[in-house]
Design a protein around this motif. Structure first.
Motif, mmCIF file in Angstrom:
data_model
loop_
_atom_site.group_PDB
_atom_site.id
_atom_site.type_symbol
_atom_site.label_atom_id
_atom_site.label_comp_id
_atom_site.label_asym_id
_atom_site.label_seq_id
_atom_site.Cartn_x
_atom_site.Cartn_y
_atom_site.Cartn_z
ATOM 1 N N ASP A 12 92.942 -18.645 -71.742
ATOM 2 C CA ASP A 12 91.920 -17.603 -71.688
ATOM 3 C C ASP A 12 90.563 -18.271 -71.446
ATOM 4 O O ASP A 12 89.603 -18.017 -72.161
ATOM 5 N N LEU A 13 90.552 -19.134 -70.429
ATOM 6 C CA LEU A 13 89.441 -20.073 -70.256
ATOM 7 C C LEU A 13 88.339 -19.466 -69.382
ATOM 8 O O LEU A 13 88.095 -19.886 -68.250
ATOM 9 N N ARG A 14 87.663 -18.469 -69.946
ATOM 10 C CA ARG A 14 86.597 -17.780 -69.220
ATOM 11 C C ARG A 14 85.508 -17.338 -70.195
ATOM 12 O O ARG A 14 85.732 -17.270 -71.410
ATOM 13 N N MET A 15 84.350 -16.994 -69.638
ATOM 14 C CA MET A 15 83.235 -16.487 -70.430
ATOM 15 C C MET A 15 83.204 -14.958 -70.420
ATOM 16 O O MET A 15 82.986 -14.334 -71.454
ATOM 17 N N ALA A 16 83.411 -14.352 -69.248
ATOM 18 C CA ALA A 16 83.326 -12.897 -69.119
ATOM 19 C C ALA A 16 84.670 -12.256 -69.430
ATOM 20 O O ALA A 16 85.724 -12.826 -69.177
ATOM 21 N N ASP A 17 84.628 -11.052 -69.974
ATOM 22 C CA ASP A 17 85.824 -10.297 -70.352
ATOM 23 C C ASP A 17 86.763 -11.149 -71.208
ATOM 24 O O ASP A 17 87.975 -11.141 -71.001
ATOM 25 N N GLN A 18 86.172 -11.863 -72.128
ATOM 26 C CA GLN A 18 86.933 -12.686 -73.084
ATOM 27 C C GLN A 18 86.705 -12.065 -74.467
ATOM 28 O O GLN A 18 85.732 -12.379 -75.155
ATOM 29 N N PRO A 19 87.576 -11.140 -74.881
ATOM 30 C CA PRO A 19 87.308 -10.377 -76.102
ATOM 31 C C PRO A 19 87.123 -11.219 -77.354
ATOM 32 O O PRO A 19 86.315 -10.864 -78.220
ATOM 33 N N ALA A 20 87.861 -12.324 -77.479
ATOM 34 C CA ALA A 20 87.715 -13.169 -78.664
ATOM 35 C C ALA A 20 86.337 -13.818 -78.697
ATOM 36 O O ALA A 20 85.666 -13.847 -79.744
ATOM 37 N N LEU A 21 85.902 -14.355 -77.571
ATOM 38 C CA LEU A 21 84.573 -14.964 -77.484
ATOM 39 C C LEU A 21 83.493 -13.915 -77.706
ATOM 40 O O LEU A 21 82.494 -14.166 -78.393
ATOM 41 N N HIS A 22 83.683 -12.747 -77.129
ATOM 42 C CA HIS A 22 82.695 -11.671 -77.252
ATOM 43 C C HIS A 22 82.520 -11.264 -78.715
ATOM 44 O O HIS A 22 81.390 -11.135 -79.209
ATOM 45 N N ALA A 23 83.636 -11.085 -79.435
ATOM 46 C CA ALA A 23 83.551 -10.693 -80.842
ATOM 47 C C ALA A 23 82.932 -11.793 -81.695
ATOM 48 O O ALA A 23 82.113 -11.522 -82.582
ATOM 49 N N ALA A 24 83.317 -13.037 -81.422
ATOM 50 C CA ALA A 24 82.772 -14.154 -82.193
ATOM 51 C C ALA A 24 81.266 -14.285 -81.996
ATOM 52 O O ALA A 24 80.519 -14.524 -82.960
ATOM 53 N N ALA A 25 80.824 -14.124 -80.742
ATOM 54 C CA ALA A 25 79.400 -14.272 -80.447
ATOM 55 C C ALA A 25 78.567 -13.198 -81.148
ATOM 56 O O ALA A 25 77.407 -13.442 -81.497
ATOM 57 N N PRO A 249 93.268 -9.690 -65.614
ATOM 58 C CA PRO A 249 93.822 -8.679 -64.726
ATOM 59 C C PRO A 249 92.996 -7.397 -64.719
ATOM 60 O O PRO A 249 92.955 -6.688 -63.708
ATOM 61 N N ALA A 250 92.319 -7.099 -65.830
ATOM 62 C CA ALA A 250 91.448 -5.922 -65.856
ATOM 63 C C ALA A 250 90.289 -6.091 -64.879
ATOM 64 O O ALA A 250 89.890 -5.136 -64.187
ATOM 65 N N GLN A 251 89.732 -7.296 -64.799
ATOM 66 C CA GLN A 251 88.657 -7.541 -63.834
ATOM 67 C C GLN A 251 89.156 -7.366 -62.404
ATOM 68 O O GLN A 251 88.469 -6.786 -61.554
ATOM 69 N N VAL A 252 90.345 -7.871 -62.135
ATOM 70 C CA VAL A 252 90.920 -7.730 -60.793
ATOM 71 C C VAL A 252 91.157 -6.260 -60.473
ATOM 72 O O VAL A 252 90.816 -5.775 -59.379
ATOM 73 N N TRP A 253 91.738 -5.536 -61.410
ATOM 74 C CA TRP A 253 92.067 -4.131 -61.174
ATOM 75 C C TRP A 253 90.807 -3.307 -60.879
ATOM 76 O O TRP A 253 90.764 -2.520 -59.936
ATOM 77 N N HIS A 254 89.786 -3.477 -61.701
ATOM 78 C CA HIS A 254 88.566 -2.688 -61.512
ATOM 79 C C HIS A 254 87.865 -3.040 -60.199
ATOM 80 O O HIS A 254 87.236 -2.172 -59.583
ATOM 81 N N LYS A 255 87.988 -4.273 -59.759
ATOM 82 C CA LYS A 255 87.383 -4.676 -58.493
ATOM 83 C C LYS A 255 88.061 -3.980 -57.312
ATOM 84 O O LYS A 255 87.411 -3.671 -56.301
ATOM 85 N N LEU A 256 89.364 -3.734 -57.433
ATOM 86 C CA LEU A 256 90.146 -3.253 -56.292
ATOM 87 C C LEU A 256 90.594 -1.805 -56.416
ATOM 88 O O LEU A 256 91.140 -1.249 -55.451
ATOM 89 N N LYS A 257 90.372 -1.167 -57.541
ATOM 90 C CA LYS A 257 91.015 0.117 -57.840
ATOM 91 C C LYS A 257 90.627 1.245 -56.880
ATOM 92 O O LYS A 257 91.387 2.222 -56.739
#
Length: 464
Positions: A12-25, A249-257
């Motif tokens: 889960d090596l990302r900054m955006a749409d990373q729920p664990a990082l978002h909650a911790a921050a 995958p949510a980022q991909v889906w919303h980009k292309l939906k």
């Protein structure tokens, strides 16, 4: 001062749409931790190709965190014990993590709960799939086993959750735990350095994933037909970025939906297949190791461990020396780049289990070692689909004809790129070169007709 919040990083090596990082921050100072737990996965410890990608993905995420005056704490060892020790050291009351469904990670999550103190907790979040495995069920409330109704039910629940941006702030703790040096892990090949083809083929990291998605947005319309044409390679190549969580995958889906093309409709179902594979291993944790259907394995498969001639057949397949140009091009692309075109993956897998009658698990392990997108669920589900042994699979008696596939899907230029000894042949010859024009290129290991008859007879015997 709010107590530090540990973020346990895995795939889960990302900054955006990373729920664990978002909650911790939002909760306090953040300590991102990656633990290289080599032993836990057993025969599915990361292969060399995966380790190459992991090094560069951690490096890129480290730079992104560094721009926020943060960092990744790197440790090697038993993940639950390491994380619990760090939590005690820094006084952290919560370890945040995205859920993972590989059996060894589910076990590690349980062990971590036990290892944490009474005033400490593990907070798990969903974020690596469109929907959490187990969220989509049949009318009776059971998880789906078959892809088609699963996919239909998934589509009825799309689009997925809204995505999260990068945390506005990532506060640092007063004290950083000690960290290993990434270079000291020796994840990159050096003696010899075989990764030149990887470096030419890939850009790694979150920014590269979004660059690739931007490119794919302009090309997805051609995917329905183009996905089968290896010479043109109209594929997203997002699979390793999705696997390592550099993009969700949510980022991909919303980009292309909002696309209305047949290409997007086909690609959407393949993103759903990724969710389906996780649902399968959530139900059957040993699925990439054990066949789902009953049959006499000793009758059906030729075991490379039982004789050197069968072992030689396996090695010819691994090295791309079968005498079937489309198969050899795929296997050499895999070795050179850590990836293989999706149509060719099916051809190569079918060749191993049906032309050579070698147990699908030898193929699963080779792909696991060689693919940069080697995924426990997807790899196992795909191999059992091809071999006809899975909960939802192609029938064994449907045997792909590699030479016909090569012509049908215009693989001539693909063969020229990865089988250079045939590069001067014209399109009429290159798919099935005459023996007297092959030069140093090997003759076919077995003729297709003979292979098909042998496979069907073995299958009949395995069912009696």
């Amino acid at each position: 001062m709010t107590s530090p919040q540990i973020v346990w990083l895995r795939r889960d090596l990302r900054m955006a749409d990373q729920p664990a990082l978002h909650a911790a921050a939002q909760a306090g100072p953040v300590i991102p931790v990656y633990v290289l737990d080599d032993e836990r996965a057993g025969d599915h410890a990361y292969g060399e190709a995966s380790l190459w990608w992991l090094h560069h993905s951690l490096e890129n995420l480290g730079k992104s965190l560094g721009s926020r005056r943060s960092q990744i704490v790197l440790r090697r060892g038993d993940a639950p014990q390491v994380l619990a020790a760090i939590a005690d050291e820094v006084g952290a009351q919560c370890v945040h993590a995205i859920r993972h469904y590989e059996p060894w990670w589910k076990e590690a999550e349980d062990e971590l709960r036990d290892a944490l103190g009474e005033d400490q907790k593990l907070c798990l979040y969903d974020g690596n799939y469109l929907l959490p495995p187990g969220a989509v069920t049949t009318g009776s409330g059971d998880p789906y086993k078959i892809y088609t109704p699963f996919s239909k039910s998934m589509l009825e629940r799309m689009p997925p959750r809204d995505t999260l941006g990068e945390p506005q702030t990532v506060s640092s703790p007063d004290h950083w735990p000690e960290s290993d040096n990434l270079a000291d892990w020796n994840l990159l090949p050096s003696k010899p350095d075989w990764a030149g083809g990887f470096r030419e083929f890939w850009e790694v990291g979150e920014a590269a994933a979004h660059d690739r998605l931007d490119w794919w947005t302009d090309h997805v319309a051609d995917y329905d037909e183009g996905r089968n044409l290896p010479s043109d390679d109209i594929t997203s190549r997002l699979s390793p970025h999705l696997h390592w969580g550099e993009i969700s995958p949510a980022q991909v889906w919303h980009k292309l939906k909002d696309k209305r093309s047949d290409g997007w409709k086909t690609y959407a179902k393949e993103i759903i297949w990724r969710d389906y594979a996780q649902n399968v291993i959530d139900q059957f944790p040993d699925y990439p190791r054990e066949s789902y259907r009953d049959y006499d394995e000793r009758t059906l498969w030729r075991n490379p461990n039982a004789g050197h001639l069968i072992q030689q057949d396996l090695e010819c397949w691994q090295k791309g020396m079968t005498g079937y140009p489309i198969v050899d091009a795929g296997m050499r692309q895999l070795w050179k780049t850590g990836w293989m075109h999706n149509r060719v993956r099916m051809i190569c897998a079918s060749f191993l289990v049906k032309h050579l009658l070698i147990d699908w698990r030898f193929g699963e392990q080779w792909f696991w070692d060689c693919l940069v997108d080697a995924d426990y669920g997807s790899n196992g589900v795909n191999w059992q689909w091809v071999s006809g042994t899975g909960v939802d699979s192609n029938m064994f008696v449907r045997i792909m004809a590699p030479l016909t596939q090569s012509v049908k899907f215009g693989a001539a230029d693909y063969i020229r790129e990865y089988v250079p000894e045939l590069a001067d042949m014209d399109d009429d010859c290159i798919h099935d070169p005459p023996d007297d024009l092959r030069g140093d290129y090997p003759v076919k290991m077995i003729e297709h007709k003979a292979a098909r008859e042998r496979a069907l007879e073995a299958y009949r015997a395995s069912k009696t």
